[in-house]
Design a protein around this motif. Structure first.
Motif, PDB file in Angstrom:
ATOM      1  N   VAL A 163      -2.575  33.188 -25.752  1.00  0.00           N
ATOM      2  CA  VAL A 163      -2.404  32.429 -24.509  1.00  0.00           C
ATOM      3  C   VAL A 163      -2.278  33.292 -23.262  1.00  0.00           C
ATOM      4  CG1 VAL A 163      -1.355  30.417 -25.612  1.00  0.00           C
ATOM      5  CG2 VAL A 163       0.094  32.349 -24.947  1.00  0.00           C
ATOM      6  N   THR A 164      -1.955  34.585 -23.405  1.00  0.00           N
ATOM      7  CA  THR A 164      -1.662  35.375 -22.217  1.00  0.00           C
ATOM      8  C   THR A 164      -2.888  35.552 -21.320  1.00  0.00           C
ATOM      9  OG1 THR A 164      -1.975  37.409 -23.491  1.00  0.00           O
ATOM     10  CG2 THR A 164       0.273  36.619 -23.231  1.00  0.00           C
ATOM     11  N   HIS A 192       2.639  24.973 -28.080  1.00  0.00           N
ATOM     12  CA  HIS A 192       1.206  25.141 -27.838  1.00  0.00           C
ATOM     13  C   HIS A 192       0.766  24.263 -26.670  1.00  0.00           C
ATOM     14  CE1 HIS A 192       0.350  21.294 -29.924  1.00  0.00           C
ATOM     15  NE2 HIS A 192       1.247  21.687 -30.811  1.00  0.00           N
ATOM     16  N   TYR A 193      -0.480  24.442 -26.246  1.00  0.00           N
ATOM     17  CA  TYR A 193      -0.998  23.751 -25.065  1.00  0.00           C
ATOM     18  C   TYR A 193      -0.922  22.228 -25.167  1.00  0.00           C
ATOM     19  CZ  TYR A 193      -3.475  28.146 -23.860  1.00  0.00           C
ATOM     20  OH  TYR A 193      -3.811  29.424 -23.532  1.00  0.00           O
ATOM     21  N   MET A 236       2.262  21.163 -18.166  1.00  0.00           N
ATOM     22  CA  MET A 236       0.994  21.897 -18.207  1.00  0.00           C
ATOM     23  C   MET A 236       0.074  21.467 -17.061  1.00  0.00           C
ATOM     24  SD  MET A 236       0.720  23.968 -20.948  1.00  0.00           S
ATOM     25  CE  MET A 236       1.757  24.285 -22.380  1.00  0.00           C
ATOM     26  N   ASP A 275      -2.376  28.882 -15.978  1.00  0.00           N
ATOM     27  CA  ASP A 275      -1.945  28.161 -17.175  1.00  0.00           C
ATOM     28  C   ASP A 275      -0.495  28.474 -17.510  1.00  0.00           C
ATOM     29  OD1 ASP A 275      -4.513  26.926 -17.930  1.00  0.00           O
ATOM     30  OD2 ASP A 275      -5.158  28.998 -18.201  1.00  0.00           O
ATOM     31  N   TYR A 296       2.166  29.103 -20.180  1.00  0.00           N
ATOM     32  CA  TYR A 296       2.155  29.460 -21.596  1.00  0.00           C
ATOM     33  C   TYR A 296       3.460  30.059 -22.116  1.00  0.00           C
ATOM     34  CZ  TYR A 296       0.502  33.986 -19.599  1.00  0.00           C
ATOM     35  OH  TYR A 296       0.338  35.133 -18.865  1.00  0.00           O
ATOM     36  N   THR A 297       4.434  30.330 -21.265  1.00  0.00           N
ATOM     37  CA  THR A 297       5.693  30.897 -21.752  1.00  0.00           C
ATOM     38  C   THR A 297       6.796  29.849 -21.656  1.00  0.00           C
ATOM     39  OG1 THR A 297       4.910  33.008 -20.840  1.00  0.00           O
ATOM     40  CG2 THR A 297       7.138  32.953 -21.700  1.00  0.00           C
ATOM     41  N   PRO A 330      -7.406  26.137 -21.391  1.00  0.00           N
ATOM     42  CA  PRO A 330      -6.907  27.289 -20.630  1.00  0.00           C
ATOM     43  C   PRO A 330      -8.045  28.053 -19.964  1.00  0.00           C
ATOM     44  CG  PRO A 330      -6.945  27.778 -22.976  1.00  0.00           C
ATOM     45  CD  PRO A 330      -7.265  26.322 -22.838  1.00  0.00           C
TER      46      PRO A 330
END
Length: 409
Positions: A263-264, A286-287, A297, A307, A309-310, A380
């Protein structure tokens, strides 16, 4: 004298009530110590925005009645720079720090926080770790002042190896990781768990590379291809993962990848469509999770063109706000005590900060890189791809034991 008793008792009650709600209206500063320059700057910049985004969300409903303010420090991914940033934060009267990128940095901060808190009573600092996953931090190096919201390397590898156990086409594995504590832990636990669960799998290669310094991964991919590996296990993140994936794509390597950090920033674009059905990720979310995170999101992407993601950042702020409400104080000593054993509703279910070692207990998910669909629509970096869930491991399954011998003040 008896006529004075009631007024004195009333006054005492008023003072007690005032003390109980002394934190109402306070601004609590959190020193964010992570990279804003160098190869890992895109990841750090994204996470800083995420801290600010979630601080705004929590501030609107904070049960403790306080406002969180994020104060950024660029540590350049350096332990020495991080130690300097910690000192600067303490000098500014900040009692809470947050960091996640690089276990070498985390180790320096744990040491610095421990020394400060021992030597300077009244200036204690609590460390919120949202992404540094070396298992030692909640085992041999555990600290009363350290709280981890990501799942550690061993927890994630338990999930990966459990998933691989049921994949008969995985026969030869190559381990490619960054040459620092996290990378070595990934390799160690991969070998241990695979031997226990799938002793027939052969580890055909193992290599380490400098952290955030390699720009061309072609030589490493050549080694992987030469080894005959059908699967790569890596804990790489940031530019080290995106550049590795890019090199694999250019070299035509078509094996599977089991990762921690697809995801990064930059990695989804590097993957593109070529990783479809071949790249897996293990994480605590997750997304395409239903519920509140789905709304986050969409809003985050609209506001930042980036995006989210953390999600461990939300876990840290939500638990901190609840602990302050429980402690009726922003005093780090009282808040640390309130964080221990705290159970709270989180975006991924019912979570608990284990009192024994301050490791968040939470479910883990295995996801796979594939095209977006009506069921899993989040894309993403506008790639037309997503991470779709294929397996969930409840918190009690994902959990690993601890050897922590916590020293409490």
């Amino acid at each position: 004298m008896k006529f004075l008793v009631k007024p004195l008792v009333t006054a005492a009650m008023v003072c007690a009530a005032g003390a109980a709600f002394a934190q109402q209206g306070q601004t609590v500063k959190i020193a964010w110590i992570d990279p804003l320059s160098g190869l890992m700057a895109p990841v750090g910049a994204n996470q800083l925005k995420t801290w600010q985004f979630f601080a705004e969300k929590i501030n609107a409903k904070n049960p403790a009645g306080v406002k969180f303010e994020i104060v950024p420090f660029d540590n350049k991914l350096s332990p020495a720079e991080s130690a300097t940033a910690l000192k600067s934060a303490i000098d500014q009267g900040i009692h809470y720090i947050a960091q996640g990128n690089g276990s070498s940095v985390a180790a320096a901060l744990i040491d610095g926080v421990n020394k400060n808190n021992e030597r300077n009573p009244g200036k204690e600092v609590v460390y919120l770790n949202y992404a540094a996953v070396d298992p030692d931090f909640t085992n041999s190096k555990c600290s009363y002042w350290h709280f981890r919201y990501d799942a550690d390397t061993s927890m994630k590898m338990e999930a990966i190896s459990s998933f691989i156990k049921d994949m008969p086409d995985v026969k030869k594995v190559f381990l490619l990781n960054q040459d620092y504590s996290h990378g070595h832990q990934v390799a160690k636990f991969a070998k241990e768990t695979l031997k226990r669960k799938r002793p027939d799998i052969e580890v055909v290669g193992e290599d380490f590379h400098p952290l955030a310094k390699v720009r061309d991964f072609a030589p490493y991919i050549a080694k992987i291809k030469a080894s005959g590996a059908d699967t790569v296990i890596t804990g790489n993140w940031g530019s080290d993962l995106s550049l590795m994936i890019k090199a694999a794509k250019e070299a035509g390597y078509d094996g599977k990848f089991f990762t921690y950090y697809v995801v990064t920033t930059g990695t989804p674009t590097a993957l593109g469509t070529t990783g479809a059905g071949k790249v897996y990720q293990v994480s605590y979310g997750h997304y395409n999770m239903p519920g509140e995170s789905e709304k986050w999101m969409a809003e985050y992407k609209k506001r930042t063109n980036d995006d989210l993601y953390t999600l461990a950042i939300y876990s840290a702020l939500e638990s901190l706000s609840q602990a302050m409400a429980k402690a009726k104080s922003t005093d780090p000593v009282k808040v640390a005590a309130a964080l221990e054993g705290l159970k709270f509703k989180n975006f991924n279910g019912d979570d608990e900060i284990r009192k024994a070692d301050h490791q968040l207990q939470q479910p883990l998910f295995i996801t796979i890189w594939e095209k977006t669909s009506a069921k899993y629509p989040y894309s993403p970096e506008n790639t037309g791809m997503t991470l779709a869930p294929v397996k969930e491991y409840p918190a009690y399954v994902a959990s690993t034991p601890t050897s922590c011998n916590m020293k409490r003040p």
